[in-house]
Enzyme design. Structure first.
Site, PDB file in Angstrom:
ATOM      1  N   ASN A  10       0.743  -1.208   0.194  1.00 27.21           N
ATOM      2  CA  ASN A  10       0.000  -0.067   0.075  1.00 27.21           C
ATOM      3  C   ASN A  10       0.981   1.439  -0.120  1.00 27.21           C
ATOM      4  O   ASN A  10       1.356   1.414   0.970  1.00 27.21           O
ATOM      5  CB  ASN A  10      -0.878  -0.043   1.227  1.00 27.21           C
ATOM      6  CG  ASN A  10      -1.841   0.992   1.289  1.00 27.21           C
ATOM      7  OD1 ASN A  10      -1.718   2.244   0.517  1.00 27.21           O
ATOM      8  ND2 ASN A  10      -2.616   0.945   2.122  1.00 27.21           N
ATOM      9  N   ARG A  93      -2.684  -1.842  -3.516  1.00 31.97           N
ATOM     10  CA  ARG A  93      -3.678  -1.091  -3.494  1.00 31.97           C
ATOM     11  C   ARG A  93      -3.480  -0.018  -4.194  1.00 31.97           C
ATOM     12  O   ARG A  93      -2.556   0.786  -4.485  1.00 31.97           O
ATOM     13  CB  ARG A  93      -3.753  -0.796  -2.063  1.00 31.97           C
ATOM     14  CG  ARG A  93      -4.892   0.277  -2.065  1.00 31.97           C
ATOM     15  CD  ARG A  93      -5.113   0.823  -0.429  1.00 31.97           C
ATOM     16  NE  ARG A  93      -6.122   1.772  -0.346  1.00 31.97           N
ATOM     17  CZ  ARG A  93      -6.073   2.836   0.155  1.00 31.97           C
ATOM     18  NH1 ARG A  93      -5.028   3.399   0.703  1.00 31.97           N
ATOM     19  NH2 ARG A  93      -7.288   3.643   0.249  1.00 31.97           N
ATOM     20  N   HIS A 182     -12.685   2.825  -0.309  1.00 31.46           N
ATOM     21  CA  HIS A 182     -12.926   1.799   0.715  1.00 31.46           C
ATOM     22  C   HIS A 182     -13.465   0.643   0.036  1.00 31.46           C
ATOM     23  O   HIS A 182     -13.906  -0.172   0.857  1.00 31.46           O
ATOM     24  CB  HIS A 182     -13.617   2.148   1.955  1.00 31.46           C
ATOM     25  CG  HIS A 182     -12.983   3.422   2.645  1.00 31.46           C
ATOM     26  ND1 HIS A 182     -13.833   4.277   3.289  1.00 31.46           N
ATOM     27  CD2 HIS A 182     -11.659   3.645   3.135  1.00 31.46           C
ATOM     28  CE1 HIS A 182     -13.039   4.991   3.994  1.00 31.46           C
ATOM     29  NE2 HIS A 182     -11.692   4.956   3.817  1.00 31.46           N
ATOM     30  N   ARG A 243     -12.630  15.532   7.446  1.00 29.12           N
ATOM     31  CA  ARG A 243     -13.298  15.786   6.149  1.00 29.12           C
ATOM     32  C   ARG A 243     -14.574  16.262   6.602  1.00 29.12           C
ATOM     33  O   ARG A 243     -15.392  15.572   7.431  1.00 29.12           O
ATOM     34  CB  ARG A 243     -13.403  14.675   5.057  1.00 29.12           C
ATOM     35  CG  ARG A 243     -11.971  14.360   4.457  1.00 29.12           C
ATOM     36  CD  ARG A 243     -12.285  13.589   3.488  1.00 29.12           C
ATOM     37  NE  ARG A 243     -10.869  12.918   3.118  1.00 29.12           N
ATOM     38  CZ  ARG A 243     -10.456  11.720   2.978  1.00 29.12           C
ATOM     39  NH1 ARG A 243     -11.289  10.885   3.522  1.00 29.12           N
ATOM     40  NH2 ARG A 243      -9.514  11.369   2.638  1.00 29.12           N
ATOM     41  N   GLU A 386      -8.226  -5.351   4.833  1.00 25.04           N
ATOM     42  CA  GLU A 386      -7.895  -4.999   3.517  1.00 25.04           C
ATOM     43  C   GLU A 386      -6.715  -5.530   2.979  1.00 25.04           C
ATOM     44  O   GLU A 386      -6.808  -6.240   1.942  1.00 25.04           O
ATOM     45  CB  GLU A 386      -7.903  -3.350   3.457  1.00 25.04           C
ATOM     46  CG  GLU A 386      -9.041  -2.584   3.698  1.00 25.04           C
ATOM     47  CD  GLU A 386      -8.807  -1.178   3.722  1.00 25.04           C
ATOM     48  OE1 GLU A 386      -8.785  -0.962   5.049  1.00 25.04           O
ATOM     49  OE2 GLU A 386      -9.351  -0.622   2.988  1.00 25.04           O
TER      50      GLU A 386
END
Ligand code: ADP
Length: 400
Positions: A10, A93, A182, A243, A386
């Site tokens: 990643n 990823r 995601h 955010r 993940e």
């Protein structure tokens, strides 16, 4: 010897996270992180998960090439170097796959060119992902490299959910639509939730709430995503650590016209200085809970705004799905913050949704139910994974 190991990478703009997994049994052999690449204070932390040994280095690591070489050295010290014949693939990823990539894909020159073409949609992430891929290819040119896209799981959304209600020609000219992110987590968690219920993914409808520092919800019907809360970028939807999530787009015009802010100023405000941190100065839910316990009003209001938005999405996705079998909480906040889970679903008994306080308070590592026995809708905590999902998808593709 059958090659059954997958290295999952990643690659961020200044970091690389990695795990080495053995897909013969899904076990994890090593994990690590290289941080602050390109700075004087670069750091590599590596753990051999078989022996339990952890090693750390703090020496300048100039670029991703040097970072991956250091990772390769660490793996070799464990006796599991990148040259091992047991390595079947490297799984990467990749954040944005646009409308092109609907599934994991073995990387060739055409795939690299397409990921590059999508850079305008993910200007921070895709270039870092590309650098990681090119670096890994240079180290093992003969090995299959597989891209697993954050957006892929959401490509099953119908046009009614994926399109914004703006002029179609303008939207198409600029590839403006809802992509969602995601996806690897939503795919893994929705399937693991079905497993927890003892049912096939095709038999259940699940609302997945991925609540990390970034946060997103998805509505998954019979194993396929039909709606998700993030959009063109990860800014849309839930209140997140830094955010804003949903807001009236006119806020942006107002900040520009009346507040004199530039596009970059507004971008920074909404992505980095909003959400929980903007509301109360902290983005870590643990700290916010501590402050609430100490009677801090700003922390309490931030928590209430966060939970209100979450509850709205649960209601919206309940309506989108029509029939819901389970609501699954995952990621840092979803897996750990019992108060968030309880508050998000409080008062929804009429919708068949309830959280059992005793079950909700139990801490644990595995997937577990937290709804009272006999509930119409199961409520579950399902830890996301993940890396395992990327490794599985990559391994399935290289045909071992
Ligand atoms: P990401 O991968 O998006 O960086 P994570 O899924 O690791 O995020 O979640 C990180 C967030 O999880 C932290 O910012 C914190 O708010 C929350 N978190 C982690 N542990 C706990 C805990 N024990 N209780 C409450 N919140 C937690």
């Amino acid at each position: 010897m059958t090659a059954s190991r997958v290295l999952v990478l990643n690659s961020g703009s200044s970091s690389v996270k990695y795990q080495l997994l053995d897909m013969a049994d899904g076990s994890r052999l090593a994990t690590g992180l290289v941080e602050r690449i390109g700075e004087e204070t670069s750091r590599l932390k590596h753990t051999d998960l078989v022996s339990g040994a952890t090693r750390e280095r703090t020496a300048p690591i100039a670029d991703h090439g040097a970072a991956l070489k250091s990772v390769a050295e660490e793996l070799a010290l464990d006796g599991r170097g990148l040259d091992s014949p047991e390595l079947a693939a490297i799984g990467h990823r990749v954040v944005h796959g646009g409308q092109t990539f609907t599934r994991p894909t073995v990387i060739d020159d055409a795939v690299l060119a397409e990921i590059e073409r999508l850079v305008p949609l993910a200007p921070l992430h895709n270039p870092a992902n590309l650098t990681g891929i090119r670096t890994a290819q240079a180290l093992r040119p003969d090995l299959p490299q597989v891209a697993v896209f954050d957006t892929a799981f959401h490509t099953t959304m119908p046009e009614s959910a994926a399109r914004y209600a703006i002029d179609v020609a303008t939207a198409d000219e600029h590839s403006i639509r809802r992509y969602g992110f995601h996806g690897t987590s939503h795919a893994y968690v929705s399937r693991a939730t079905a497993e927890l219920l003892g049912r096939a993914p095709e038999e259940v409808n699940v609302i997945v709430l991925h609540l990390g520092n970034g946060a997103s919800a998805s509505a998954v019907r019979a194993g396929r995503c039909v709606d998700t809360s993030m959009g063109l970028t990860p800014l849309e939807g839930l209140v997140m650590g830094t955010r804003s999530g949903d807001l009236d787009p006119a806020v942006i015009f107002h900040l520009a016209r009346v507040g004199g802010m530039s596009t970059d100023d507004v971008d920074t405000l909404l992505n980095k200085r909003s959400g929980l941190i903007g509301l109360c100065g902290d983005n870590d839910m643990r700290e916010i809970r501590r402050r609430i316990d100490a009677g801090d009003g700003a922390a309490e209001l931030a928590f209430e705004i966060y939970v209100h938005r979450l509850r709205k999405y649960v209601g919206a996705y309940y309506a989108v799905l029509g029939k819901v079998d389970a609501v699954a909480f995952t990621a840092g906040v979803g897996e750990n913050a019992a108060e968030v889970r309880a508050a998000a679903l409080a008062g929804l008994e009429g919708m068949g949704l309830a959280v059992d306080p005793a079950l909700n308070a139990v801490r644990g590592d595995g997937a577990r139910l937290i709804s009272p026995a006999g509930s119409r809708v199961a409520v579950a905590v399902v830890p996301t994974d993940e890396e395992l999902e990327i490794a599985r998808q990559a391994y399935a593709l290289v045909g071992n």
